[in-house]
Scaffold this motif. Structure first.
Motif, mmCIF file in Angstrom:
data_model
loop_
_atom_site.group_PDB
_atom_site.id
_atom_site.type_symbol
_atom_site.label_atom_id
_atom_site.label_comp_id
_atom_site.label_asym_id
_atom_site.label_seq_id
_atom_site.Cartn_x
_atom_site.Cartn_y
_atom_site.Cartn_z
ATOM 1 N N ARG A 141 0.896 -1.074 -0.071
ATOM 2 C CA ARG A 141 -0.084 0.030 -0.078
ATOM 3 C C ARG A 141 0.834 1.276 -0.037
ATOM 4 O O ARG A 141 0.560 1.943 -0.507
ATOM 5 N N ARG A 142 2.021 1.389 0.838
ATOM 6 C CA ARG A 142 2.845 2.549 1.098
ATOM 7 C C ARG A 142 3.372 2.640 -0.448
ATOM 8 O O ARG A 142 3.531 3.873 -0.969
ATOM 9 N N VAL A 143 4.203 1.806 -1.171
ATOM 10 C CA VAL A 143 4.590 1.948 -2.384
ATOM 11 C C VAL A 143 3.779 2.313 -3.365
ATOM 12 O O VAL A 143 3.972 3.300 -4.239
ATOM 13 N N LEU A 144 2.550 1.619 -3.523
ATOM 14 C CA LEU A 144 1.845 1.801 -4.672
ATOM 15 C C LEU A 144 1.225 3.328 -4.512
ATOM 16 O O LEU A 144 0.627 3.796 -5.443
ATOM 17 N N GLY A 145 1.037 3.715 -3.251
ATOM 18 C CA GLY A 145 0.502 5.016 -2.674
ATOM 19 C C GLY A 145 1.367 6.250 -3.602
ATOM 20 O O GLY A 145 1.016 7.285 -3.731
ATOM 21 N N PHE A 147 1.621 6.328 -6.823
ATOM 22 C CA PHE A 147 1.154 6.544 -7.987
ATOM 23 C C PHE A 147 -0.116 7.292 -7.792
ATOM 24 O O PHE A 147 -0.974 6.892 -7.170
ATOM 25 N N ALA A 148 0.216 8.584 -8.510
ATOM 26 C CA ALA A 148 -1.345 9.490 -8.005
ATOM 27 C C ALA A 148 -2.541 8.925 -9.094
ATOM 28 O O ALA A 148 -2.054 8.570 -10.098
ATOM 29 N N THR A 149 -3.610 8.982 -8.389
ATOM 30 C CA THR A 149 -4.750 8.416 -9.090
ATOM 31 C C THR A 149 -5.817 9.446 -9.475
ATOM 32 O O THR A 149 -6.023 10.137 -8.528
ATOM 33 N N GLY A 150 -6.606 9.474 -10.523
ATOM 34 C CA GLY A 150 -7.793 9.982 -10.381
ATOM 35 C C GLY A 150 -8.802 9.836 -9.417
ATOM 36 O O GLY A 150 -8.690 8.549 -9.042
ATOM 37 N N GLN A 208 -11.767 22.781 -16.055
ATOM 38 C CA GLN A 208 -11.655 22.032 -14.445
ATOM 39 C C GLN A 208 -10.654 21.259 -14.332
ATOM 40 O O GLN A 208 -10.508 20.176 -15.174
ATOM 41 N N ALA A 209 -10.085 21.462 -13.265
ATOM 42 C CA ALA A 209 -8.931 20.396 -12.769
ATOM 43 C C ALA A 209 -9.296 19.211 -12.133
ATOM 44 O O ALA A 209 -10.481 19.264 -11.339
ATOM 45 N N PRO A 210 -8.599 18.011 -12.291
ATOM 46 C CA PRO A 210 -9.240 16.973 -11.728
ATOM 47 C C PRO A 210 -8.922 16.771 -10.210
ATOM 48 O O PRO A 210 -7.746 17.349 -9.700
ATOM 49 N N LEU A 211 -9.661 15.947 -9.641
ATOM 50 C CA LEU A 211 -9.348 15.433 -8.080
ATOM 51 C C LEU A 211 -8.359 14.416 -8.012
ATOM 52 O O LEU A 211 -8.908 13.410 -8.746
ATOM 53 N N LEU A 212 -7.090 14.511 -7.613
ATOM 54 C CA LEU A 212 -6.133 13.461 -7.565
ATOM 55 C C LEU A 212 -6.100 12.986 -6.105
ATOM 56 O O LEU A 212 -6.049 13.785 -5.177
ATOM 57 N N PHE A 213 -5.693 11.686 -6.056
ATOM 58 C CA PHE A 213 -5.364 11.148 -4.633
ATOM 59 C C PHE A 213 -3.736 10.565 -4.901
ATOM 60 O O PHE A 213 -3.568 9.880 -5.520
ATOM 61 N N HIS A 214 -2.927 11.026 -3.818
ATOM 62 C CA HIS A 214 -1.808 10.560 -3.636
ATOM 63 C C HIS A 214 -1.139 10.583 -2.268
ATOM 64 O O HIS A 214 -1.275 11.534 -1.407
ATOM 65 N N ARG A 215 -0.408 9.582 -1.983
ATOM 66 C CA ARG A 215 -0.009 9.157 -0.779
ATOM 67 C C ARG A 215 -0.993 9.480 0.316
ATOM 68 O O ARG A 215 -0.683 10.062 1.478
#
Length: 199
Positions: free
Chosen positions: A48-52, A54-57, A188-195
């Protein structure tokens, strides 16, 4: 010889050629979950830590109320991707223990709502379980599936369930795109999730 002559010659050749030998199809891959006796190759927390990194939409997958149900279904989903241009296919991954997925499966259709940068609160509302996720949420029916299209989303993709595959502790849901569009604000900018947090 011009293009027409070359085409005619090719057609004559193909008609005169012997029929090809039938080819055996490759065996279907085994689709299953990880068995209890199979050891995980890496520590889940480290995975989970390493794959976090990678930023995702961030999306919200919605479905109309199926027969016998009084409200639509929806859940927050980071694992969404385009899959194929011809035919137009997308996919998302959902946990096998999800309480929302069976409702989407019963509906047989869904709408992917791509969230904008200012919709982190909306994502959090759809990430909880056991609550009325649509309370106070403005939406309109998507044109084909009638699944909720959330107001203010950066984009929406209206789909029917095309295939479902197993992927460990998740399911891989493939959707056939029937309609799609973008929101009212083209910049419009996207919502991103990272770490573990929104960007």
């Amino acid at each position: 010889m011009g293009h027409a002559g070359a085409a005619e010659a090719a057609v004559r050749y193909l008609r005169a050629a012997p029929a090809p030998e039938p080819v055996d199809a490759l065996p279907r891959p085994e689709l299953r979950c990880v068995r209890p006796d199979e050891r995980a190759p890496v520590d889940p927390a480290e995975f989970r830590r390493v794959l976090g990194n990678f930023a995702t939409g961030v999306t919200v997958i919605t479905a109309p109320a199926a027969e016998g149900e009084s409200s639509p279904a929806g859940f927050a989903c980071q694992s969404f991707s385009s899959l194929s241009l011809d035919p137009p296919l997308v996919c998302f991954m959902v946990g096998r223990t999800s309480a929302t997925w069976p409702r989407i499966a019963r509906a047989g259709v869904f709408c992917v709502n791509v969230l904008g940068a200012d919709q982190g609160g909306l994502c959090r509302a759809f990430a909880v379980s056991g609550a009325d996720k649509f309370a106070g949420v403005a939406h309109a029916p998507s044109p084909v599936s009638r699944a909720p299209r959330l107001t203010g989303a950066a984009a929406w993709i209206d789909c029917s369930v095309h295939a479902v595959h197993t992927g460990g502790d998740h399911l891989i849901v493939v959707g056939r795109v029937n309609a799609l569009g973008t929101g009212d604000d083209p910049g419009q900018a996207p919502l991103l999730f990272h770490r573990g947090r929104f960007l």
